[in-house]
Design an enzyme around this catalytic site. Structure first.
Site, PDB file in Angstrom:
ATOM      1  N   GLY A   8       0.819  -1.218   0.000  1.00  0.00           N
ATOM      2  CA  GLY A   8       0.000   0.000   0.000  1.00  0.00           C
ATOM      3  C   GLY A   8       0.847   1.260   0.000  1.00  0.00           C
ATOM      4  O   GLY A   8       0.403   2.314   0.468  1.00  0.00           O
ATOM      5  N   ILE A  13      -1.294   6.355   4.201  1.00  0.00           N
ATOM      6  CA  ILE A  13      -0.375   6.071   5.305  1.00  0.00           C
ATOM      7  C   ILE A  13       0.883   5.358   4.788  1.00  0.00           C
ATOM      8  O   ILE A  13       2.002   5.642   5.230  1.00  0.00           O
ATOM      9  CB  ILE A  13      -1.094   5.222   6.384  1.00  0.00           C
ATOM     10  CG1 ILE A  13      -2.283   6.010   6.964  1.00  0.00           C
ATOM     11  CG2 ILE A  13      -0.124   4.812   7.488  1.00  0.00           C
ATOM     12  CD1 ILE A  13      -3.213   5.177   7.850  1.00  0.00           C
ATOM     13  N   ASP A  32       2.243  -2.557  -4.479  1.00  0.00           N
ATOM     14  CA  ASP A  32       0.928  -1.924  -4.651  1.00  0.00           C
ATOM     15  C   ASP A  32       0.394  -2.260  -6.043  1.00  0.00           C
ATOM     16  O   ASP A  32       1.092  -2.859  -6.875  1.00  0.00           O
ATOM     17  CB  ASP A  32       1.037  -0.389  -4.468  1.00  0.00           C
ATOM     18  CG  ASP A  32      -0.267   0.227  -3.944  1.00  0.00           C
ATOM     19  OD1 ASP A  32      -1.319  -0.009  -4.562  1.00  0.00           O
ATOM     20  OD2 ASP A  32      -0.217   0.939  -2.932  1.00  0.00           O
ATOM     21  N   GLY A  71      -4.837  -1.745   1.909  1.00  0.00           N
ATOM     22  CA  GLY A  71      -6.154  -2.019   2.459  1.00  0.00           C
ATOM     23  C   GLY A  71      -7.252  -1.290   1.704  1.00  0.00           C
ATOM     24  O   GLY A  71      -6.998  -0.336   0.971  1.00  0.00           O
ATOM     25  N   TYR A 155     -14.490  -5.292   7.129  1.00  0.00           N
ATOM     26  CA  TYR A 155     -13.402  -4.381   7.508  1.00  0.00           C
ATOM     27  C   TYR A 155     -13.048  -4.531   8.993  1.00  0.00           C
ATOM     28  O   TYR A 155     -11.906  -4.846   9.349  1.00  0.00           O
ATOM     29  CB  TYR A 155     -13.801  -2.932   7.204  1.00  0.00           C
ATOM     30  CG  TYR A 155     -12.657  -1.962   7.396  1.00  0.00           C
ATOM     31  CD1 TYR A 155     -11.708  -1.777   6.397  1.00  0.00           C
ATOM     32  CD2 TYR A 155     -12.509  -1.243   8.581  1.00  0.00           C
ATOM     33  CE1 TYR A 155     -10.643  -0.899   6.581  1.00  0.00           C
ATOM     34  CE2 TYR A 155     -11.453  -0.367   8.769  1.00  0.00           C
ATOM     35  CZ  TYR A 155     -10.523  -0.193   7.761  1.00  0.00           C
ATOM     36  OH  TYR A 155      -9.468   0.668   7.940  1.00  0.00           O
ATOM     37  N   LYS A 159      -9.621  -6.373  10.717  1.00  0.00           N
ATOM     38  CA  LYS A 159      -8.684  -5.672  11.602  1.00  0.00           C
ATOM     39  C   LYS A 159      -8.621  -6.342  12.976  1.00  0.00           C
ATOM     40  O   LYS A 159      -7.564  -6.374  13.611  1.00  0.00           O
ATOM     41  CB  LYS A 159      -9.080  -4.197  11.723  1.00  0.00           C
ATOM     42  CG  LYS A 159      -9.062  -3.450  10.386  1.00  0.00           C
ATOM     43  CD  LYS A 159      -7.699  -3.493   9.710  1.00  0.00           C
ATOM     44  CE  LYS A 159      -7.614  -2.560   8.512  1.00  0.00           C
ATOM     45  NZ  LYS A 159      -6.293  -2.550   7.884  1.00  0.00           N
TER      46      LYS A 159
HETATM   47  P1  NAI Z   1      -5.236   4.517   0.902  1.00  0.00           P
HETATM   48  O1  NAI Z   1      -6.413   4.210   0.061  1.00  0.00           O
HETATM   49  O2  NAI Z   1      -4.659   5.876   0.858  1.00  0.00           O
HETATM   50  O3  NAI Z   1      -4.049   3.483   0.598  1.00  0.00           O
HETATM   51  C1  NAI Z   1      -4.292   2.101   0.485  1.00  0.00           C
HETATM   52  C2  NAI Z   1      -3.332   1.511  -0.542  1.00  0.00           C
HETATM   53  O4  NAI Z   1      -3.616   0.101  -0.645  1.00  0.00           O
HETATM   54  C3  NAI Z   1      -3.482   2.113  -1.949  1.00  0.00           C
HETATM   55  O5  NAI Z   1      -2.237   2.542  -2.459  1.00  0.00           O
HETATM   56  C4  NAI Z   1      -4.060   0.980  -2.752  1.00  0.00           C
HETATM   57  O6  NAI Z   1      -3.676   0.971  -4.118  1.00  0.00           O
HETATM   58  C5  NAI Z   1      -3.506  -0.239  -2.021  1.00  0.00           C
HETATM   59  N1  NAI Z   1      -4.292  -1.435  -2.350  1.00  0.00           N
HETATM   60  C6  NAI Z   1      -5.650  -1.540  -2.343  1.00  0.00           C
HETATM   61  N2  NAI Z   1      -6.016  -2.738  -2.841  1.00  0.00           N
HETATM   62  C7  NAI Z   1      -4.876  -3.393  -3.158  1.00  0.00           C
HETATM   63  C8  NAI Z   1      -4.606  -4.659  -3.748  1.00  0.00           C
HETATM   64  N3  NAI Z   1      -5.594  -5.506  -4.130  1.00  0.00           N
HETATM   65  N4  NAI Z   1      -3.321  -5.019  -3.927  1.00  0.00           N
HETATM   66  C9  NAI Z   1      -2.310  -4.169  -3.594  1.00  0.00           C
HETATM   67  N5  NAI Z   1      -2.503  -2.954  -3.050  1.00  0.00           N
HETATM   68  C10 NAI Z   1      -3.783  -2.574  -2.844  1.00  0.00           C
HETATM   69  O7  NAI Z   1      -5.671   4.128   2.381  1.00  0.00           O
HETATM   70  P2  NAI Z   1      -5.026   4.403   3.826  1.00  0.00           P
HETATM   71  O8  NAI Z   1      -6.051   5.076   4.600  1.00  0.00           O
HETATM   72  O9  NAI Z   1      -3.661   4.944   3.748  1.00  0.00           O
HETATM   73  O10 NAI Z   1      -4.970   2.911   4.369  1.00  0.00           O
HETATM   74  C11 NAI Z   1      -3.776   2.266   4.774  1.00  0.00           C
HETATM   75  C12 NAI Z   1      -4.138   1.261   5.843  1.00  0.00           C
HETATM   76  O11 NAI Z   1      -4.569   1.970   7.002  1.00  0.00           O
HETATM   77  C13 NAI Z   1      -5.281   0.333   5.458  1.00  0.00           C
HETATM   78  O12 NAI Z   1      -4.987  -0.970   5.905  1.00  0.00           O
HETATM   79  C14 NAI Z   1      -6.457   0.888   6.215  1.00  0.00           C
HETATM   80  O13 NAI Z   1      -7.416  -0.097   6.512  1.00  0.00           O
HETATM   81  C15 NAI Z   1      -5.762   1.397   7.466  1.00  0.00           C
HETATM   82  N6  NAI Z   1      -6.528   2.382   8.215  1.00  0.00           N
HETATM   83  C16 NAI Z   1      -6.901   3.562   7.643  1.00  0.00           C
HETATM   84  C17 NAI Z   1      -7.648   4.464   8.351  1.00  0.00           C
HETATM   85  C18 NAI Z   1      -8.110   5.755   7.764  1.00  0.00           C
HETATM   86  O14 NAI Z   1      -8.968   6.413   8.378  1.00  0.00           O
HETATM   87  N7  NAI Z   1      -7.595   6.180   6.634  1.00  0.00           N
HETATM   88  C19 NAI Z   1      -8.059   4.189   9.750  1.00  0.00           C
HETATM   89  C20 NAI Z   1      -7.598   2.937  10.260  1.00  0.00           C
HETATM   90  C21 NAI Z   1      -6.861   2.071   9.508  1.00  0.00           C
END
Ligand code: NAI
Length: 265
Positions: A8, A13, A32, A71, A155, A159
């Protein structure tokens, strides 16, 4: 300087963590769907396998750390969330474990969420399906749920299972016994594309608006990246199997007395 794999890494993040590690002089192997050294789809067994093989090739068989940040969240359908968030992350953890062990003192940070403890009524059978590696079983359970709750359940369940898997495994010979310390960070709302997609959704937007953030506003990805970089640093080596909530206080507000708790002998 170390070599770190981050799933990711193209966004949110993961991208913020990549930038901080690279600024510190480290090498990052991003995994990614796009904009990464290793392009792979973590929703499928083939995609996971080729991502693991390409990462091992790139790092030469030795990794100082791994961050599993890839994610998806609601309103994405639950079956895809289950496949990416739990099974994609789990495959990377087990597939890259030998490369982490080869480093002698590697550190792993899994990205959990406070959804693990603040989503009511997560079905035990879903958590069990995750933890027993029953991917098709987990997907079937989620598919049987009404839209749009399948996404929220998949989801929060993913987690919770990630956190429990970490606590069960971090302390074993395979992990800490191989010199690898592994912990979970559990963020609350963080301003990223994943978060914004939820806010923009007609069903989830209002729920997210109502979700409490005792400290005030959602965090920015940079703040979480600082925590993750710390959790990869030597100062964090005494943490093992910890689930660190960095969530503005929502878990403490909603589940004040859930933990720590007494237990009978
Ligand atoms: P984001 O959407 O900015 O980044 C997620 C990344 O995962 C993206 O680059 C996407 O291309 C990649 N991804 C998605 N599906 C994929 C796949 N099939 N294969 C490979 N890569 C894939 O999201 P964010 O918010 O940075 O999320 C990062 C982590 O933090 C996730 O696990 C999310 O669940 C967790 N998280 C986020 C929160 C939030 O409020 N943003 C809160 C709590 C946890």
């Amino acid at each position: 300087m170390g070599t770190y794999a981050i799933s990711g890494a193209a966004s949110g993040i993961g991208a913020a963590t990549r930038a901080k590690l690279e600024n510190g002089g480290h090498t990052v192997i991003g995994i990614d769907l796009r904009d990464a050294e290793v392009i792979g789809d973590l929703s499928t067994p083939d995609g996971r396998e080729s991502a693991i093989a390409a990462t091992i090739e790139r790092c030469g068989g030795t990794l100082d750390g791994l961050v599993t940040a890839a994610g998806l969240g609601p309103p994405v359908r639950g079956n895809l969330i289950a496949r990416v968030n739990y099974f994609g992350s789990h495959a990377l953890l087990t597939g890259l474990r030998p490369a982490l062990a080869a480093a002698g003192a590697a550190q792993v940070v899994q990205i959990g969420s406070n959804s693990s403890t603040t989503t009511p009524n997560l079905p035990v059978k879903l958590i069990d399906a995750y933890l027993t590696g029953d991917e098709e079983g987990a997907v079937a359970i989620v598919d049987a749920m009404p839209e749009p709750f399948d996404g929220a359940m998949a989801y929060g369940g993913s987690k919770l299972a990630i956190s429990r898997w970490c606590r069960r495994n971090a302390v074993t010979d395979e992990w800490v016994g191989a010199g690898i310390t592994m912990n979970v960070i559990a963020p609350g709302p963080v301003q990223t594309p994943l978060f914004q997609a939820g806010k923009d959704d007609k069903d989830f937007g209002p729920l997210m608006e109502d979700f409490p953030i005792p400290t005030g506003e959602p965090a920015m990805p940079d703040l979480l990246a600082d925590w993750i970089v710390f959790m990869l640093s030597p100062a964090a080596r005494f943490a093992c199997g910890s689930v660190v909530f960095v969530d503005g206080g929502a878990d403490a507000l909603i589940r004040s007395d859930a933990w720590p708790d007494t237990f009978p002998m």
